[in-house]
Design an enzyme around this catalytic site. Structure first.
Site, PDB file in Angstrom:
ATOM      1  N   LYS A 123    -114.073  50.246  82.934  1.00  0.00           N
ATOM      2  CA  LYS A 123    -115.106  49.355  82.379  1.00  0.00           C
ATOM      3  C   LYS A 123    -115.751  48.633  83.544  1.00  0.00           C
ATOM      4  O   LYS A 123    -115.118  48.422  84.573  1.00  0.00           O
ATOM      5  CB  LYS A 123    -114.467  48.326  81.439  1.00  0.00           C
ATOM      6  CG  LYS A 123    -115.432  47.697  80.476  1.00  0.00           C
ATOM      7  CD  LYS A 123    -115.533  48.525  79.222  1.00  0.00           C
ATOM      8  CE  LYS A 123    -116.593  48.030  78.274  1.00  0.00           C
ATOM      9  NZ  LYS A 123    -116.482  48.712  76.968  1.00  0.00           N
ATOM     10  N   ASP A 163    -122.584  48.855  76.841  1.00  0.00           N
ATOM     11  CA  ASP A 163    -121.735  47.920  76.085  1.00  0.00           C
ATOM     12  C   ASP A 163    -122.659  46.724  75.818  1.00  0.00           C
ATOM     13  O   ASP A 163    -123.893  46.899  75.808  1.00  0.00           O
ATOM     14  CB  ASP A 163    -120.481  47.536  76.899  1.00  0.00           C
ATOM     15  CG  ASP A 163    -119.427  46.822  76.051  1.00  0.00           C
ATOM     16  OD1 ASP A 163    -118.711  47.499  75.300  1.00  0.00           O
ATOM     17  OD2 ASP A 163    -119.328  45.572  76.118  1.00  0.00           O
TER      18      ASP A 163
HETATM   19  P1  NDP Z   1    -125.221  44.642  71.864  1.00  0.00           P
HETATM   20  O1  NDP Z   1    -125.548  43.987  73.153  1.00  0.00           O
HETATM   21  O2  NDP Z   1    -126.103  45.676  71.312  1.00  0.00           O
HETATM   22  O3  NDP Z   1    -125.013  43.539  70.740  1.00  0.00           O
HETATM   23  C1  NDP Z   1    -124.090  42.532  70.888  1.00  0.00           C
HETATM   24  C2  NDP Z   1    -124.182  41.616  69.695  1.00  0.00           C
HETATM   25  O4  NDP Z   1    -123.090  40.717  69.710  1.00  0.00           O
HETATM   26  C3  NDP Z   1    -125.430  40.774  69.703  1.00  0.00           C
HETATM   27  O5  NDP Z   1    -125.806  40.490  68.392  1.00  0.00           O
HETATM   28  C4  NDP Z   1    -124.960  39.539  70.429  1.00  0.00           C
HETATM   29  O6  NDP Z   1    -125.729  38.389  70.153  1.00  0.00           O
HETATM   30  C5  NDP Z   1    -123.566  39.374  69.895  1.00  0.00           C
HETATM   31  N1  NDP Z   1    -122.749  38.683  70.903  1.00  0.00           N
HETATM   32  C6  NDP Z   1    -122.506  39.084  72.162  1.00  0.00           C
HETATM   33  N2  NDP Z   1    -121.751  38.192  72.810  1.00  0.00           N
HETATM   34  C7  NDP Z   1    -121.532  37.209  71.930  1.00  0.00           C
HETATM   35  C8  NDP Z   1    -120.825  36.008  72.007  1.00  0.00           C
HETATM   36  N3  NDP Z   1    -120.190  35.644  73.127  1.00  0.00           N
HETATM   37  N4  NDP Z   1    -120.777  35.242  70.884  1.00  0.00           N
HETATM   38  C9  NDP Z   1    -121.422  35.619  69.750  1.00  0.00           C
HETATM   39  N5  NDP Z   1    -122.116  36.746  69.626  1.00  0.00           N
HETATM   40  C10 NDP Z   1    -122.166  37.522  70.706  1.00  0.00           C
HETATM   41  O7  NDP Z   1    -123.729  45.218  72.077  1.00  0.00           O
HETATM   42  P2  NDP Z   1    -122.958  46.297  71.205  1.00  0.00           P
HETATM   43  O8  NDP Z   1    -123.389  46.264  69.800  1.00  0.00           O
HETATM   44  O9  NDP Z   1    -122.991  47.560  71.961  1.00  0.00           O
HETATM   45  O10 NDP Z   1    -121.457  45.742  71.336  1.00  0.00           O
HETATM   46  C11 NDP Z   1    -120.858  44.906  70.339  1.00  0.00           C
HETATM   47  C12 NDP Z   1    -119.345  45.004  70.447  1.00  0.00           C
HETATM   48  O11 NDP Z   1    -118.935  46.358  70.232  1.00  0.00           O
HETATM   49  C13 NDP Z   1    -118.754  44.616  71.806  1.00  0.00           C
HETATM   50  O12 NDP Z   1    -117.504  44.016  71.590  1.00  0.00           O
HETATM   51  C14 NDP Z   1    -118.557  45.970  72.490  1.00  0.00           C
HETATM   52  O13 NDP Z   1    -117.555  45.902  73.481  1.00  0.00           O
HETATM   53  C15 NDP Z   1    -118.111  46.801  71.301  1.00  0.00           C
HETATM   54  N6  NDP Z   1    -118.265  48.236  71.439  1.00  0.00           N
HETATM   55  C16 NDP Z   1    -119.474  48.811  71.735  1.00  0.00           C
HETATM   56  C17 NDP Z   1    -119.589  50.185  71.815  1.00  0.00           C
HETATM   57  C18 NDP Z   1    -120.891  50.848  72.057  1.00  0.00           C
HETATM   58  O14 NDP Z   1    -120.928  52.082  72.008  1.00  0.00           O
HETATM   59  N7  NDP Z   1    -121.979  50.138  72.275  1.00  0.00           N
HETATM   60  C19 NDP Z   1    -118.421  51.059  71.663  1.00  0.00           C
HETATM   61  C20 NDP Z   1    -117.208  50.369  71.277  1.00  0.00           C
HETATM   62  C21 NDP Z   1    -117.164  49.018  71.193  1.00  0.00           C
HETATM   63  P3  NDP Z   1    -126.872  37.940  71.176  1.00  0.00           P
HETATM   64  O15 NDP Z   1    -128.064  38.777  70.823  1.00  0.00           O
HETATM   65  O16 NDP Z   1    -127.056  36.496  70.915  1.00  0.00           O
HETATM   66  O17 NDP Z   1    -126.344  38.206  72.551  1.00  0.00           O
HETATM   67  O1  2IT Z   2    -116.127  49.951  74.357  1.00  0.00           O
HETATM   68  C1  2IT Z   2    -116.547  51.129  74.343  1.00  0.00           C
HETATM   69  O2  2IT Z   2    -115.868  52.059  73.931  1.00  0.00           O
HETATM   70  C2  2IT Z   2    -117.919  51.366  74.816  1.00  0.00           C
HETATM   71  N1  2IT Z   2    -118.615  50.418  75.140  1.00  0.00           N
HETATM   72  C3  2IT Z   2    -118.442  52.768  74.908  1.00  0.00           C
HETATM   73  C4  2IT Z   2    -117.947  53.441  76.163  1.00  0.00           C
HETATM   74  C5  2IT Z   2    -118.544  54.786  76.453  1.00  0.00           C
HETATM   75  O3  2IT Z   2    -118.233  55.299  77.539  1.00  0.00           O
HETATM   76  O4  2IT Z   2    -119.279  55.337  75.635  1.00  0.00           O
END
Ligand code: NDP
Ligand code: 2IT
Length: 450
Positions: A123, A163
Site C-alpha cells: 500500500k 484508494d
Molecule cells: P473515494 O476517495 O472514492 O471516497 C472516499 C469516501 O469516503 C468519500 O466520500 C470521502 O469523503 C469519505 N471519507 C474519506 N475519508 C474520510 C474520513 N476521514 N472521514 C469521513 N469520511 C471520509 O475512496 P474509495 O471509495 O475508493 O474508498 C473508500 C474505502 O474503501 C476506503 O476505506 C478504501 O480503503 C476502501 N477500499 C477501496 C477500494 C477501491 O477499489 N477503491 C478497494 C477496497 C477497499 P470526502 O469526499 O469528504 O473525502
Molecule cells: O484496499 C484495496 O483493496 C484497494 N484499494 C484496491 C487495491 C488494488 O490494487 O486494486
C-alpha cells in the site's frame, strides 16, 4: 494469541495505533493455527509476516497554480511478496501516516491471498489533499510522486492502484509520467481507463463485490437482499457502486456521507438520484450536502464532533455497508446499528469497525463480513486487469462480472470453511484471517528464510 510476538511489535512501534489494531486482530484469530502448526512458530512466521519487506518514504515537492511550493511525504509499504508481486492501492489524504499505510498493507496481504490470485500485498500514498486542488495541481503532484516511486515499482514487482483520493484522474496522471520516464507501456498500475488498458468492471468491482458478499452471507440463511433497507457511508467509488448493485437487487439505499456529514433519503435512492450523486462527487467534486438542493425531501446532517457516535448509523435498517474509512463504526455505533435492526454488515472500507464493535457483532452472531473478505472484489478485478494486460487481451463486461461473482462466492466459502474447521462457526473474521494466513504462511515456509 502469541503475546510474545505481538508485544515485540508493540515495543518496536508503540505509536502505530492502526497497524497494531490490524495485527492484533489477525494474531488473535490465528492463535489456534499456530498451536496446530509448530513449524510456523519455528519459522517465525508471525514475526516475519508483520514486518514489511521494504518501506520507501520520500519527499514530494510540487508547485501550486500561484507558484508557491509545497512539500508532501510519499510512501510505499511493500509488505509481503510470498504469493506474488506487491499489490495494493495508493491513498492521497491528509490523514495518511505510516501507521495507516502499514495497516492497509498488512490487511492487503491477507485480502489478496483470499482472492486466490497471485498477488502479494502493499500500500502507498501521501498526506497530499486533492480537495480543492485544480487538475493542473493534481497532475503536478502525481508527476512528482511518480518521479520517485517509479524506481521501486514495475509490472512484475509492485503494481499500485487507487484508494481514497486516487481515482481514474490520478491513475491517468501517474501512468502517463511512468510511461514517459520508463519508455514502456505496461500494466504497472491498475484502475486504468478502459481505452488504455483498464478492465471493464474495475470501477464497479469493490462495491459490487461487497454486495455479492452480503448476498452470499444472506443466502446462508436462505435470505436475499430484496426489500432490505441499507445504510451506506461514504459517497466515493466504493459507496456509489455498492448503491448501484443494491438497487439492482431490489434493496433500498437510504444514506450517503462524506467527511462533512450525511444525507438520509427515506424514500430511497433511484437511478437518477445516484447519477446525481456521481455527478456531484466525480465531476463537480462537490460535497454530499448539495444533494438536498435537488432532492429537498432528504435530510442532511453535518458531522458533530462533540457526539460520541455517528447519527448515520442510528436509522432503522437491515444492512450496513461502511464504505468511507477506518474506525468509522465505534462501539456505540455498533450498538445503535443492532438496536435499529441491522443484522448484515458488509465492509466496503478497510477496517471501518473498531475492535469493540467487531467483538459485539461477533458476539451477537450477525452476518458480519470484515473488509479483507467483503471488499476483496476490487483488488480481485485488479488482478484480472493484470492478467488481461499480460495477455494483451480484453474480456467483456459479463466475463469479468461473472469471474468477480465467482471469486466473491469462493472467498465466502473459504471463510465459512476455515471458521468451521477451527470451531468458530459463522465467525467470518476468524474465517478470513485463518484462510488467508495459512496460504501466505505456507508460501513463506516453501521459500525459506527470506
Ligand atoms: P473515494 O476517495 O472514492 O471516497 C472516499 C469516501 O469516503 C468519500 O466520500 C470521502 O469523503 C469519505 N471519507 C474519506 N475519508 C474520510 C474520513 N476521514 N472521514 C469521513 N469520511 C471520509 O475512496 P474509495 O471509495 O475508493 O474508498 C473508500 C474505502 O474503501 C476506503 O476505506 C478504501 O480503503 C476502501 N477500499 C477501496 C477500494 C477501491 O477499489 N477503491 C478497494 C477496497 C477497499 P470526502 O469526499 O469528504 O473525502
Ligand atoms: O484496499 C484495496 O483493496 C484497494 N484499494 C484496491 C487495491 C488494488 O490494487 O486494486
Amino acid at each position: 494469541m502469541s503475546r510474545r510476538a505481538y508485544e515485540k511489535i508493540v515495543t518496536r512501534d508503540p505509536n502505530e495505533k492502526e497497524f497494531l489494531q490490524a495485527v492484533h486482530e489477525v494474531f488473535e484469530s490465528v492463535a489456534p493455527v499456530m498451536e496446530r502448526n509448530p513449524e510456523y512458530r519455528k519459522a517465525a512466521i508471525l514475526e516475519r509476516i508483520a514486518e514489511p519487506e521494504r518501506i520507501i518514504t520520500f519527499r514530494v515537492p510540487w508547485m501550486d497554480d500561484k507558484g508557491d511550493i509545497h512539500v508532501n511525504r510519499g510512501f510505499r509499504v511493500q509488505m509481503n511478496s510470498a504469493i506474488g508481486p506487491y499489490k495494493g492501492g495508493l491513498r492521497f489524504h491528509p490523514s495518511v501516516t505510516l501507521s495507516i499505510l502499514k495497516f492497509l498493507a498488512f490487511e492487503q496481504v491477507f485480502k489478496n491471498a483470499l482472492t486466490t490470485l497471485p498477488m502479494g500485498g502493499g500500500k502507498g500514498g501521501s498526506d497530499f489533499d486533492p480537495k480543492g486542488k485544480s487538475d493542473g495541481e493534481v497532475m503536478r503532484f502525481c508527476q512528482s510522486f511518480m518521479l520517485e516511486l517509479q524506481r521501486h515499482i514495475d509490472h512484475n514487482t509492485d503494481v499500485p492502484a487507487g484508494d481514497i483520493g486516487v481515482g481514474s484522474r490520478e491513475i491517468g496522471y501517474l501512468f502517463g509520467i511512468y510511461k514517459r520516464i520508463r519508455n514502456e507501456f505496461s500494466g504497472v498500475l491498475t484502475g486504468k481507463s478502459i481505452n488504455w488498458g483498464g478492465s471493464l468492471i474495475r470501477p464497479e468491482a469493490t462495491g459490487y463485490g461487497a454486495v455479492y458478499f452480503a448476498a452470499e452471507m444472506l443466502a446462508s440463511r436462505n435470505q436475499t437482499l430484496e426489500g432490505k433497507r441499507c445504510l451506506i457511508s461514504g459517497s466515493g467509488n466504493v459507496a456509489q457502486y455498492t448503491a448501484e448493485k443494491l438497487m439492482e437487487l431490489g434493496a433500498a439505499v437510504l444514506t450517503f456521507s462524506d467527511s462533512s456529514g450525511y444525507i438520509y433519503d427515506e424514500a430511497g435512492m433511484t437511478r437518477d438520484k445516484l447519477k446525481h450523486v456521481m455527478m456531484l462527487k466525480n465531476v463537480k467534486r462537490a460535497r454530499i450536502s448539495e444533494y438536498i438542493e435537488k432532492y429537498p425531501e432528504a435530510v442532511y446532517t453535518p458531522i458533530d464532533p462533540t457526539l460520541d457516535h455517528n447519527p448515520m448509523w442510528n436509522h432503522k435498517a437491515e444492512c450496513a455497508f461502511p464504505s468511507a474509512t477506518q474506525n468509522e463504526i465505534n462501539l456505540k455505533d455498533a450498538e445503535n446499528l443492532l438496536n435499529n435492526g441491522v443484522y448484515v454488515v458488509s465492509e466496503g472500507a478497510n477496517m471501518p469497525t473498531t475492535p469493540e464493535g467487531v467483538y459485539l457483532f461477533i458476539d451477537k452472531k450477525i452476518l458480519y463480513g470484515p473488509g479483507k473478505a467483503a471488499n476483496a472484489g476490487g483488488v480481485a478485478v485488479s488482478g484480472l486487469e493484470m492478467s488481461q494486460n499480460s495477455m494483451r487481451i480484453k474480456w467483456s463486461r459479463d466475463e469479468v462480472n461473472s469471474k468477480l461473482k465467482q471469486i466473491m462466492k469462493r472467498i465466502h466459502r473459504s471463510c465459512v470453511e476455515a471458521a468451521e474447521e477451527y470451531g468458530t462457526r459463522g465467525n467470518y473474521v476468524n474465517g478470513a484471517n485463518i484462510a488467508a494466513f495459512v496460504k501466505v504462511a505456507d508460501a513463506m515456509l516453501d521459500q525459506g528464510l527470506v
